[in-house]
Design a protein around this motif. Structure first.
Motif, mmCIF file in Angstrom:
data_model
loop_
_atom_site.group_PDB
_atom_site.id
_atom_site.type_symbol
_atom_site.label_atom_id
_atom_site.label_comp_id
_atom_site.label_asym_id
_atom_site.label_seq_id
_atom_site.Cartn_x
_atom_site.Cartn_y
_atom_site.Cartn_z
ATOM 1 N N ARG A 139 0.820 -1.215 0.000
ATOM 2 C CA ARG A 139 0.000 0.000 0.000
ATOM 3 C C ARG A 139 0.852 1.262 0.000
ATOM 4 O O ARG A 139 0.488 2.289 -0.581
ATOM 5 N N GLN A 140 2.001 1.178 0.661
ATOM 6 C CA GLN A 140 2.872 2.339 0.771
ATOM 7 C C GLN A 140 3.735 2.565 -0.474
ATOM 8 O O GLN A 140 4.381 3.601 -0.587
ATOM 9 N N MET A 141 3.739 1.597 -1.385
ATOM 10 C CA MET A 141 4.525 1.749 -2.603
ATOM 11 C C MET A 141 3.927 2.838 -3.493
ATOM 12 O O MET A 141 2.733 2.811 -3.807
ATOM 13 N N LYS A 142 4.729 3.811 -3.899
ATOM 14 C CA LYS A 142 4.234 4.923 -4.712
ATOM 15 C C LYS A 142 4.224 4.586 -6.202
ATOM 16 O O LYS A 142 3.479 5.168 -6.971
ATOM 17 N N HIS A 143 5.064 3.654 -6.600
ATOM 18 C CA HIS A 143 5.167 3.327 -8.021
ATOM 19 C C HIS A 143 4.638 1.913 -8.268
ATOM 20 O O HIS A 143 4.911 0.989 -7.501
ATOM 21 N N GLN A 144 3.862 1.756 -9.334
ATOM 22 C CA GLN A 144 3.314 0.456 -9.673
ATOM 23 C C GLN A 144 4.437 -0.483 -10.111
ATOM 24 O O GLN A 144 5.365 -0.087 -10.813
ATOM 25 N N ARG A 145 4.327 -1.713 -9.712
ATOM 26 C CA ARG A 145 5.337 -2.709 -10.072
ATOM 27 C C ARG A 145 4.647 -4.047 -10.314
ATOM 28 O O ARG A 145 3.478 -4.233 -9.982
ATOM 29 N N ARG A 146 5.377 -4.951 -10.889
ATOM 30 C CA ARG A 146 4.837 -6.275 -11.140
ATOM 31 C C ARG A 146 4.773 -7.063 -9.833
ATOM 32 O O ARG A 146 5.539 -6.788 -8.898
ATOM 33 N N PRO A 147 3.869 -8.030 -9.754
ATOM 34 C CA PRO A 147 3.803 -8.864 -8.545
ATOM 35 C C PRO A 147 5.140 -9.552 -8.287
ATOM 36 O O PRO A 147 5.898 -9.864 -9.214
ATOM 37 N N ALA A 148 5.433 -9.788 -7.033
ATOM 38 C CA ALA A 148 6.686 -10.424 -6.666
ATOM 39 C C ALA A 148 6.794 -11.833 -7.243
ATOM 40 O O ALA A 148 7.886 -12.319 -7.541
ATOM 41 N N LYS A 149 5.638 -12.503 -7.421
ATOM 42 C CA LYS A 149 5.634 -13.862 -7.950
ATOM 43 C C LYS A 149 4.347 -14.092 -8.727
ATOM 44 O O LYS A 149 3.321 -13.472 -8.441
ATOM 45 N N GLU A 150 4.390 -14.978 -9.717
ATOM 46 C CA GLU A 150 3.204 -15.305 -10.499
ATOM 47 C C GLU A 150 2.974 -16.815 -10.508
ATOM 48 O O GLU A 150 3.927 -17.596 -10.527
ATOM 49 N N ILE A 151 1.698 -17.195 -10.469
ATOM 50 C CA ILE A 151 1.313 -18.597 -10.594
ATOM 51 C C ILE A 151 0.340 -18.694 -11.767
ATOM 52 O O ILE A 151 -0.622 -17.921 -11.859
ATOM 53 N N THR A 152 0.586 -19.635 -12.657
ATOM 54 C CA THR A 152 -0.246 -19.804 -13.846
ATOM 55 C C THR A 152 -1.051 -21.089 -13.749
ATOM 56 O O THR A 152 -0.515 -22.151 -13.394
ATOM 57 N N PHE A 153 -2.340 -20.976 -14.036
ATOM 58 C CA PHE A 153 -3.242 -22.127 -14.022
ATOM 59 C C PHE A 153 -3.859 -22.303 -15.406
ATOM 60 O O PHE A 153 -4.071 -21.343 -16.140
ATOM 61 N N VAL A 154 -4.150 -23.552 -15.739
ATOM 62 C CA VAL A 154 -4.892 -23.853 -16.961
ATOM 63 C C VAL A 154 -6.265 -24.394 -16.564
ATOM 64 O O VAL A 154 -6.371 -25.274 -15.699
ATOM 65 N N ILE A 155 -7.306 -23.852 -17.197
ATOM 66 C CA ILE A 155 -8.676 -24.270 -16.915
ATOM 67 C C ILE A 155 -8.923 -25.620 -17.567
ATOM 68 O O ILE A 155 -8.684 -25.793 -18.764
ATOM 69 N N ARG A 156 -9.414 -26.584 -16.791
ATOM 70 C CA ARG A 156 -9.573 -27.935 -17.336
ATOM 71 C C ARG A 156 -11.034 -28.378 -17.420
ATOM 72 O O ARG A 156 -11.606 -28.476 -18.487
ATOM 73 N N THR A 157 -11.647 -28.666 -16.267
ATOM 74 C CA THR A 157 -12.974 -29.286 -16.274
ATOM 75 C C THR A 157 -13.926 -28.522 -15.358
ATOM 76 O O THR A 157 -13.504 -27.880 -14.397
ATOM 77 N N PRO A 158 -15.227 -28.608 -15.635
ATOM 78 C CA PRO A 158 -16.202 -27.973 -14.737
ATOM 79 C C PRO A 158 -16.205 -28.641 -13.364
ATOM 80 O O PRO A 158 -15.957 -29.847 -13.246
ATOM 81 N N VAL A 159 -16.461 -27.863 -12.330
ATOM 82 C CA VAL A 159 -16.574 -28.407 -10.977
ATOM 83 C C VAL A 159 -17.903 -29.140 -10.855
ATOM 84 O O VAL A 159 -18.962 -28.595 -11.185
ATOM 85 N N ARG A 160 -17.864 -30.366 -10.346
ATOM 86 C CA ARG A 160 -19.083 -31.176 -10.243
ATOM 87 C C ARG A 160 -19.780 -30.985 -8.905
ATOM 88 O O ARG A 160 -21.012 -30.992 -8.827
ATOM 89 N N ASP A 161 -19.006 -30.848 -7.840
ATOM 90 C CA ASP A 161 -19.598 -30.701 -6.504
ATOM 91 C C ASP A 161 -18.980 -29.489 -5.821
ATOM 92 O O ASP A 161 -17.971 -29.595 -5.127
ATOM 93 N N LEU A 162 -19.591 -28.330 -6.002
ATOM 94 C CA LEU A 162 -19.040 -27.087 -5.463
ATOM 95 C C LEU A 162 -19.053 -27.070 -3.947
ATOM 96 O O LEU A 162 -18.175 -26.480 -3.311
ATOM 97 N N ARG A 163 -20.035 -27.718 -3.335
ATOM 98 C CA ARG A 163 -20.136 -27.723 -1.864
ATOM 99 C C ARG A 163 -18.930 -28.390 -1.202
ATOM 100 O O ARG A 163 -18.623 -28.111 -0.049
ATOM 101 N N SER A 164 -18.256 -29.278 -1.903
ATOM 102 C CA SER A 164 -17.133 -30.004 -1.313
ATOM 103 C C SER A 164 -15.942 -29.097 -1.016
ATOM 104 O O SER A 164 -15.029 -29.485 -0.282
ATOM 105 N N TYR A 165 -15.946 -27.881 -1.566
ATOM 106 C CA TYR A 165 -14.838 -26.946 -1.337
ATOM 107 C C TYR A 165 -15.080 -26.028 -0.145
ATOM 108 O O TYR A 165 -14.251 -25.163 0.139
#
Length: 211
Positions: A139-165
């Motif tokens: 929040r105190q950073m005055k200049h915009q910068r890239r995130p310190a780390k990135e994680i990449t996901f690939v979308i695969r299949t629809p969720v069958r049972d959302l309540r289980s999460y």
């Protein structure tokens, strides 16, 4: 995540000694009651309110940060080890839940009206206990910068049972298209890219699945 007990705030025109378990704020004067009794009732009411409100305040902490000109709100639930980060913007809002206990990440992206659920790798995530301090530093950073780390996901299949999460993820994603996303490495082409508090970039890529 932490339930809050509702407090009934209203004015009464009479006194009922049978409703001692209910917390009320009394604005009107009850005839025939001495000042000492009214003072005792006020003290008891204050103590009850303190007992009702203190647990919620102790387990949930929120703070705001301006990232790239937009507000992001970090909410920490210490009891359940859950971090929720929400970005509200006219250019597109999103919300991500990091459940450190169950090991799931769930992200809702608007206006696409889609949710992604994936397994969390704790070693790749910012430390739960350090999140408030890290968010304040960003929040105190005055200049915009890239995130310190990135994680990449690939979308695969629809969720069958959302309540289980869990109930929090179910409440956020219920009624939306929700997909399981798997972590991958390397460029995946067309992706939805989120900058979470300048701490972590979340990239959700289509791969061979149309979302």
């Amino acid at each position: 995540m932490t339930a809050r007990t509702p407090v009934n705030l209203k004015s009464h025109q009479h006194c009922d000694s049978q409703n001692v378990h209910t917390v009320h704020i009394i604005h009107s004067t009850c005839t025939g009651i001495s000042s000492a009794v009214k003072m005792k009732f006020t003290i008891v009411t204050s103590l009850l309110l303190g007992l009702l409100l203190t647990p919620a305040l102790a387990t949930s902490v929120s703070q705001q940060a301006i990232i790239g000109g937009d507000f992001q709100i970090l909410t920490i639930n210490k009891e359940w080890h859950v971090a929720t980060i929400e970005r509200k913007s006219t250019h597109g809002s999103w919300k991500t839940i990091w459940h450190y206990d169950t090991g799931f990440i769930a992200t809702r992206v608007l206006p696409e009206k889609v949710c992604f659920v994936s397994i969390m790798k704790i070693k790749e995530m910012p430390s739960f206990d350090a999140l408030p301090a890290l968010a304040e530093k960003s929040r105190q950073m005055k200049h915009q910068r890239r995130p310190a780390k990135e994680i990449t996901f690939v979308i695969r299949t629809p969720v069958r049972d959302l309540r289980s999460y869990g109930p929090d993820i179910f409440a956020m994603c219920n009624g939306l298209r929700t997909y399981v996303a798997y972590e991958v490495h390397g460029d995946q082409g067309s992706c939805i890219r989120l900058d979470v508090l300048h701490l972590l970039g979340l990239n959700y890529c289509r791969g061979n699945t149309t979302a």
